[in-house]
Scaffold this motif. Sequence first.
Motif, PDB file in Angstrom:
ATOM      1  N   PHE A 296      -9.261   0.643   3.036  1.00  0.00           N
ATOM      2  CA  PHE A 296     -10.008   0.160   1.881  1.00  0.00           C
ATOM      3  C   PHE A 296     -11.488   0.243   2.251  1.00  0.00           C
ATOM      4  O   PHE A 296     -11.861   0.021   3.399  1.00  0.00           O
TER       5      PHE A 296
ATOM      6  N   HIS B  78      -8.264  -5.222   5.347  1.00  0.00           N
ATOM      7  CA  HIS B  78      -8.336  -4.203   4.304  1.00  0.00           C
ATOM      8  C   HIS B  78      -9.062  -2.949   4.798  1.00  0.00           C
ATOM      9  O   HIS B  78      -8.645  -1.830   4.504  1.00  0.00           O
TER      10      HIS B  78
ATOM     11  N   TYR C  84     -15.452  -6.785  -3.419  1.00  0.00           N
ATOM     12  CA  TYR C  84     -14.537  -5.793  -3.979  1.00  0.00           C
ATOM     13  C   TYR C  84     -14.370  -4.637  -2.998  1.00  0.00           C
ATOM     14  O   TYR C  84     -15.364  -4.111  -2.474  1.00  0.00           O
TER      15      TYR C  84
ATOM     16  N   GLN D 260     -11.855  -0.931  -2.322  1.00  0.00           N
ATOM     17  CA  GLN D 260     -11.047   0.052  -3.041  1.00  0.00           C
ATOM     18  C   GLN D 260     -10.385   0.997  -2.046  1.00  0.00           C
ATOM     19  O   GLN D 260     -10.978   1.394  -1.055  1.00  0.00           O
ATOM     20  N   ARG D 261      -9.142   1.368  -2.359  1.00  0.00           N
ATOM     21  CA  ARG D 261      -8.404   2.358  -1.574  1.00  0.00           C
ATOM     22  C   ARG D 261      -7.945   3.437  -2.534  1.00  0.00           C
ATOM     23  O   ARG D 261      -7.142   3.191  -3.429  1.00  0.00           O
ATOM     24  N   ARG D 262      -8.502   4.635  -2.422  1.00  0.00           N
ATOM     25  CA  ARG D 262      -8.101   5.750  -3.287  1.00  0.00           C
ATOM     26  C   ARG D 262      -6.884   6.431  -2.695  1.00  0.00           C
ATOM     27  O   ARG D 262      -6.798   6.638  -1.496  1.00  0.00           O
TER      28      ARG D 262
ATOM     29  N   GLN E 159      -5.325   4.441  -7.351  1.00  0.00           N
ATOM     30  CA  GLN E 159      -6.106   3.621  -6.434  1.00  0.00           C
ATOM     31  C   GLN E 159      -5.576   2.197  -6.391  1.00  0.00           C
ATOM     32  O   GLN E 159      -4.791   1.786  -7.234  1.00  0.00           O
TER      33      GLN E 159
ATOM     34  N   TYR F 124     -15.547  -0.943   1.124  1.00  0.00           N
ATOM     35  CA  TYR F 124     -16.379  -1.876   0.371  1.00  0.00           C
ATOM     36  C   TYR F 124     -17.039  -1.116  -0.782  1.00  0.00           C
ATOM     37  O   TYR F 124     -17.622  -0.060  -0.577  1.00  0.00           O
ATOM     38  N   ILE F 125     -16.925  -1.651  -2.011  1.00  0.00           N
ATOM     39  CA  ILE F 125     -17.567  -1.004  -3.155  1.00  0.00           C
ATOM     40  C   ILE F 125     -18.551  -1.925  -3.875  1.00  0.00           C
ATOM     41  O   ILE F 125     -19.228  -1.490  -4.790  1.00  0.00           O
TER      42      ILE F 125
ATOM     43  N   MET G 143      -7.079  -1.870  -5.624  1.00  0.00           N
ATOM     44  CA  MET G 143      -8.264  -2.702  -5.469  1.00  0.00           C
ATOM     45  C   MET G 143      -7.913  -3.963  -4.676  1.00  0.00           C
ATOM     46  O   MET G 143      -6.818  -4.497  -4.809  1.00  0.00           O
TER      47      MET G 143
ATOM     48  N   ARG H 222       0.836  -1.207   0.000  1.00  0.00           N
ATOM     49  CA  ARG H 222       0.000   0.000   0.000  1.00  0.00           C
ATOM     50  C   ARG H 222       0.868   1.254   0.000  1.00  0.00           C
ATOM     51  O   ARG H 222       0.626   2.188  -0.761  1.00  0.00           O
TER      52      ARG H 222
END
Length: 79
Positions: A38, A33, A59, A61-63, A16, A40-41, A18, A6
């Motif tokens: 991260f 996560h 899935y 996601q970490r922007r 980003q 949840y998307i 994933m 990360r």
Amino acid sequence: MLTALRNAAAALGFHQMMAVTGDPANTASIGLHSALSFRYIGAAQNISFKFGCQLDIVYMQRRYRTDLTMVSASRHHSA
């Protein structure tokens, strides 16, 4: 190891990252996560197969960068 990955992604300027977890019951992976920012998307239902059972995929996601303007895919395709 995930923290190092990360941090490397952020240092390299990635937009980003994933995460895909192959079993929504894997709360340890989802919790790890989540603890690393991260979110949840979504999930794909009955897409994974493990130990004779169909499972959902989670899935996350970490922007990293918020300074980029997102462009809709429809703007890239002509009718």
